[in-house]
Structures are given as C-alpha cells and as structure tokens.
Design an enzyme around this catalytic site. Sequence first.
Site, mmCIF file in Angstrom:
data_model
loop_
_atom_site.group_PDB
_atom_site.id
_atom_site.type_symbol
_atom_site.label_atom_id
_atom_site.label_comp_id
_atom_site.label_asym_id
_atom_site.label_seq_id
_atom_site.Cartn_x
_atom_site.Cartn_y
_atom_site.Cartn_z
ATOM 1 N N CYS A 156 0.819 -1.227 0.000
ATOM 2 C CA CYS A 156 0.000 0.000 0.000
ATOM 3 C C CYS A 156 0.845 1.267 0.000
ATOM 4 C CB CYS A 156 -0.928 0.016 1.213
ATOM 5 S SG CYS A 156 -2.237 -1.198 1.085
HETATM 6 N N1 COA Z 1 -20.067 -9.264 8.110
HETATM 7 C C1 COA Z 1 -20.526 -9.416 9.361
HETATM 8 N N2 COA Z 1 -19.712 -9.670 10.417
HETATM 9 C C2 COA Z 1 -18.392 -9.749 10.172
HETATM 10 C C3 COA Z 1 -17.861 -9.597 8.879
HETATM 11 C C4 COA Z 1 -18.761 -9.351 7.834
HETATM 12 N N3 COA Z 1 -18.326 -9.189 6.562
HETATM 13 N N4 COA Z 1 -16.516 -9.733 8.942
HETATM 14 C C5 COA Z 1 -16.202 -9.972 10.227
HETATM 15 N N5 COA Z 1 -17.330 -9.988 10.977
HETATM 16 C C6 COA Z 1 -17.437 -10.224 12.418
HETATM 17 C C7 COA Z 1 -16.212 -10.948 12.950
HETATM 18 O O1 COA Z 1 -16.331 -12.338 12.797
HETATM 19 C C8 COA Z 1 -16.214 -10.527 14.403
HETATM 20 O O2 COA Z 1 -17.160 -11.301 15.109
HETATM 21 P P1 COA Z 1 -16.866 -11.695 16.632
HETATM 22 O O3 COA Z 1 -16.820 -10.387 17.380
HETATM 23 O O4 COA Z 1 -18.054 -12.547 16.953
HETATM 24 O O5 COA Z 1 -15.565 -12.408 16.637
HETATM 25 C C9 COA Z 1 -16.737 -9.094 14.344
HETATM 26 O O6 COA Z 1 -17.449 -8.987 13.103
HETATM 27 C C10 COA Z 1 -15.628 -8.068 14.374
HETATM 28 O O7 COA Z 1 -14.626 -8.444 13.413
HETATM 29 P P2 COA Z 1 -13.266 -7.685 13.294
HETATM 30 O O8 COA Z 1 -12.448 -8.349 12.226
HETATM 31 O O9 COA Z 1 -12.647 -7.519 14.644
HETATM 32 O O10 COA Z 1 -13.784 -6.262 12.754
HETATM 33 P P3 COA Z 1 -13.101 -4.870 12.779
HETATM 34 O O11 COA Z 1 -13.970 -3.951 13.515
HETATM 35 O O12 COA Z 1 -11.657 -4.941 13.167
HETATM 36 O O13 COA Z 1 -13.155 -4.448 11.222
HETATM 37 C C11 COA Z 1 -11.655 -4.275 9.336
HETATM 38 C C12 COA Z 1 -12.458 -5.213 10.227
HETATM 39 C C13 COA Z 1 -10.836 -5.132 8.374
HETATM 40 C C14 COA Z 1 -12.633 -3.395 8.581
HETATM 41 C C15 COA Z 1 -10.728 -3.384 10.197
HETATM 42 O O14 COA Z 1 -10.066 -4.153 11.152
HETATM 43 C C16 COA Z 1 -9.700 -2.617 9.386
HETATM 44 O O15 COA Z 1 -9.996 -1.951 8.424
HETATM 45 N N6 COA Z 1 -8.435 -2.655 9.833
HETATM 46 C C17 COA Z 1 -7.361 -1.919 9.222
HETATM 47 C C18 COA Z 1 -6.896 -2.665 8.051
HETATM 48 C C19 COA Z 1 -5.863 -1.957 7.255
HETATM 49 O O16 COA Z 1 -5.694 -0.783 7.317
HETATM 50 N N7 COA Z 1 -5.155 -2.708 6.499
HETATM 51 C C20 COA Z 1 -4.218 -2.181 5.593
HETATM 52 C C21 COA Z 1 -4.434 -3.103 4.504
HETATM 53 S S1 COA Z 1 -3.925 -2.784 3.035
#
Ligand code: COA
Length: 373
Positions: A156
Amino acid sequence: MQRVVISGTGLFTPSESISNDELVAAFNAYVQQYNLTHAQAIAEGSLKPLAESSSEFINKASGIKSRYVMNKSGVIDPSRMFPHIPERADDELGIQAEIAVISAREALAQAGKTPADVDAIIVACSNMQRAYPAVAIEVQQALGCGGFAYDMNVACSSATFGLQNAVDAIRSGSARCVLVISPEITSAHLEFRDRDCHFIFGDVATTLVVEAAETCTVDGAFEVLGTRLVTQFSNAIRNNFGFLNRCDESGVGARDKLFRQEGRKVFKEVCPMVAEQILAHSAALGIAVSDLKRLWLHQANLSMNELIAKRVLGREFDRDDAPVILDEYANTSSAGSIIAFHKHRRDLAAGEIGVICSFGAGYSIGSVVVRRC
Ligand code: COA
C-alpha cells in the site's frame, strides 16, 4: 538543492462498480450453497458452517460503500467469486499497462507535458501481473517515452516510496521528469469468499508527474518539501503468492496465496506509527501542525483515518482536512492517497501545505509533504 514539483495527476476508474448490497448478496448466496453442499459434515460437527456477511457491518467497520472493479460479473457470481480477466497474447498491451497508460495520459495533459518530456517511469503498486518484462517498460513503449523504467512493490505504500525515488532521481540528475504510476487490480488478489475481507478492495490506476521546478510550465503544481519512509517487519498483512509456490505442490492454490490480514491488529499498531511519522516529519521540516492544511491519507478504513487526523491535527477536523474517497473506491492499496490528492487539492491556496501519507503491509509508511506553488 534542486526543487521538485508534482505538476500533474491522472486517474483511471473502471466502468463497473459493486455496492455493498450487491457484494453481500453474492457472498451470502455462496455461503448458503456452501452450507447446503456440506450439510452432512456440518451436522456431524466435522466442518464449521460459514457465516453470512452484512452491509451494515461493512459500512460501520470500514466506511466502504462501494468499489470499482475491472470485472463485476465474475466477482458477484456465487459459483465463481473472482474477476474474469482473460489473458492476453504477448504482443497485446497488458491490462495493467493499459490502465496505467490511461491515467498517465491524463496526468501528462494536466502537467502540459508530452511523452517526449518523460525520461523515467516507475510502476509502483502492490501486485504485478508477471515477473518480467517490467510492466513499467511496457508502459514506456506504449506511451513512447525514452529513458528508463522499472517496477517496484511496497504494497500500500508503493506510490509514496516511488515518489521518493522520483524526487531523488531528479535531485541527483538521473532524470528530469518521472511518472509514478500505480495500476492496482486488487480484486485479483482478494478472496471474495472470506467474509473478514471480501469487502475491502477496489481497482483503479493513478499517475503522478514529478519534475524539476524549473521545467514546470503549469499553475497549481505542488512542490515536494520532503519525503520520509519507514518500514518495520510484520506478518499482520501478508500474501505468500510468488515464484516459489510451484516448488511445493501442497501449497498451490492455498488461502495464504491471496491477501490476508489481522485487521484489528493492523488498526491498533499502524495508527500510532502513522500519526507519529507525520508529526515528526513536519517538525523536521520546521512546519507547525497548525500550518498543515490537508492530509491526503491512505484509504483503508474511515475510523483509522479519523483517528490519525485527530492525533495529528489535535483539533476538530472535517473531510476538508482529511478527504475521504474510500466510501466510493474502497481500499485501492497504493493508489488511495493519490486518488485523494488527485480529487481534493485544487482549492488549496498558493503557499498552503499538506501531507500525502500511505501505510500498509510491511509494515510500511511513506509521508510526502507538499506546498502549493
Ligand atoms: N459481516 C458481518 N460480520 C463480520 C464480517 C462481515 N463481513 N466480517 C467480520 N465480521 C465479524 C467478525 O467475525 C467478528 O465477530 P466476533 O466479534 O463474533 O468475533 C466481528 O465482526 C468483528 O470483526 P473484526 O475483524 O474484529 O472487525 P473490525 O472492527 O476490526 O473491522 C476491518 C475489520 C478489516 C474493517 C478493520 O479491522 C480494518 O480496516 N483494519 C485496518 C486494516 C488496514 O488498514 N489494512 C491495511 C491493509 S492494506
């Protein structure tokens, strides 16, 4: 020291886009089919059923509402779940070079330059469609530029790392005018069958024209006041696809050969690093935080950008201070901060300062402080 400016930007946006609702409908149809097909194993407890996705979660967790893709039908076909991008013959222009050239032409026109003015091309993005010849050299030929061209990948952060290379090349005299191009076809490295990440990425291409201030002929260019790069190893974002894959048959096609991440860990670890980098970089250049008019941040997650903007600016801020494009484009990897810069810079007055900042796998962070000429 040689003054260097960004004199033009270009953006290629695919014609097809997928809303969260469309993406979730396809994903949930896939999940229902999977659970039906494996009903017996699920009932016996030897296999876990897949859980459905939801638009509400995606919007709330990431701020993403839609994404552009090179091919929509393949992605939203529950029996396929990945784009259909036909291979091309070796004597045809490759698809990555094609979208690179479209964005480059726009950037060149904006900078008042022709391909004859360009003597270096850096294709900087997180996935290359082949090992060699470099996509950048194909772009060089398609545009009709001289000089030299090469590909580079810092995930990225590729565009800001490429930008530093371009600035250094101009300052050292090895080039006069450099294109930094980020053709990101991220839909091809995304596992659309994984609900943790199926909503994250979108496709796009961006170009920056970087040249010596004395050769710039257009109004409204941005002088590069400084670039700063940092990397720190982490396995939290990883893709094991590579040329060694075929040497161990057991791993061919396995899940780790596509993008995967520990999103929450990335969020927690990277936000403070980014805020610290922008603050330290501005301070080293003698720029007060109160003089930072705009942050063109990497576009991965809305809450992440809000947290970084809050930590950096230390005051109330709005989307004018840190523009958002991820709602429409999703995460376009290295192109995200450049799209924000492309779309949201013309209102800055001469002398006003902003920071282009990328962050991602590696970890890698790149900040580029610019001032409107
Ligand atoms: N739909 C519904 N529920 C979902 C889901 C979806 N598509 N994906 C995950 N969940 C659930 C998970 O299973 C988890 O359930 P649990 O609490 O029962 O375990 C819950 O939602 C929270 O999941 P989590 O992965 O902790 O979500 P989050 O709030 O961290 O959001 C991202 C996920 C990826 C959006 C976020 O972490 C993010 O953007 N992080 C930064 C990533 C980044 O900058 N990366 C650089 C990459 S290039």
